[in-house]
Design an enzyme around this catalytic site. Structure first.
Site, mmCIF file in Angstrom:
data_model
loop_
_atom_site.group_PDB
_atom_site.id
_atom_site.type_symbol
_atom_site.label_atom_id
_atom_site.label_comp_id
_atom_site.label_asym_id
_atom_site.label_seq_id
_atom_site.Cartn_x
_atom_site.Cartn_y
_atom_site.Cartn_z
ATOM 1 N N GLU A 5 1.744 -0.715 -1.501
ATOM 2 C CA GLU A 5 2.737 -0.133 -0.607
ATOM 3 C C GLU A 5 3.171 1.256 -1.065
ATOM 4 O OE1 GLU A 5 2.680 -3.017 -2.333
ATOM 5 O OE2 GLU A 5 4.633 -3.973 -2.204
ATOM 6 N N CYS A 38 8.616 -0.968 -5.727
ATOM 7 C CA CYS A 38 8.213 -0.636 -4.354
ATOM 8 C C CYS A 38 9.407 -0.681 -3.409
ATOM 9 C CB CYS A 38 7.117 -1.578 -3.871
ATOM 10 S SG CYS A 38 5.540 -1.260 -4.676
ATOM 11 N N ASN A 58 -4.560 -0.087 -13.957
ATOM 12 C CA ASN A 58 -4.945 0.784 -15.049
ATOM 13 C C ASN A 58 -4.787 0.005 -16.347
ATOM 14 O OD1 ASN A 58 -4.285 3.053 -17.151
ATOM 15 N ND2 ASN A 58 -5.171 4.096 -15.375
ATOM 16 N N ALA A 59 -5.649 0.300 -17.321
ATOM 17 C CA ALA A 59 -5.555 -0.375 -18.618
ATOM 18 C C ALA A 59 -4.192 -0.143 -19.266
ATOM 19 C CB ALA A 59 -6.677 0.085 -19.541
ATOM 20 N N CYS A 87 1.095 0.214 -6.899
ATOM 21 C CA CYS A 87 1.028 -0.857 -5.912
ATOM 22 C C CYS A 87 0.530 -0.333 -4.571
ATOM 23 C CB CYS A 87 2.409 -1.476 -5.729
ATOM 24 S SG CYS A 87 3.085 -2.227 -7.236
#
Length: 131
Positions: A55, A90, A45-46, A53
């Protein structure tokens, strides 16, 4: 499901990554005890902090379908010459649901290494720490 089959599912997800900023696609495949597999890719995303991510995409899909404590193995792969190690965020999200999760971490030549989440996040902070 074999390790290679799970890793191959993760590699298939690379094509769906949305990575206009980093140009670093990542794919993931999460195996549940009942044989169900949830896949994911990274979606950038900007506003960089809104990026998710691969996962975490797979994990959130699984949790949203009712899986909570039956995760067996996760393959996370990329195209670089080094292994595509899960980031800290993550690792923490995975630890919440599966501190003993097996990980297959792959690189661009489709080779992977196998280890546990506890190897990557020793002494992790999880729900039991709140007791």
């Amino acid at each position: 499901m074999t390790d290679r089959q799970l890793a191959d599912l993760a590699y298939e997800m690379l094509q769906f990554s949305y990575v206009p900023y980093s140009k670093f696609p990542v794919g993931a495949a999460l195996l549940c005890a009942d044989g169900t597999v949830y896949t994911g890719c990274n979606v950038e995303n900007a506003a960089y902090g809104s990026t998710i991510c691969a996962e975490r995409t797979a994990l959130v899909k699984a949790v949203s379908e009712g899986h909570r404590d039956d995760f067996v193995r996760l393959a996370v792969v990329g195209l670089s010459s080094d292994y595509c190690w899960p980031c800290g965020a993550c690792r923490q999200m995975l630890y919440e649901f599966a501190p003993n999760l097996e990980l297959l971490v792959g690189r661009g030549d489709r080779q992977f290494t196998k280890l546990t989440l506890a190897d990557l996040l020793p002494h992790g902070f999880g729900p039991k720490a709140l007791n």
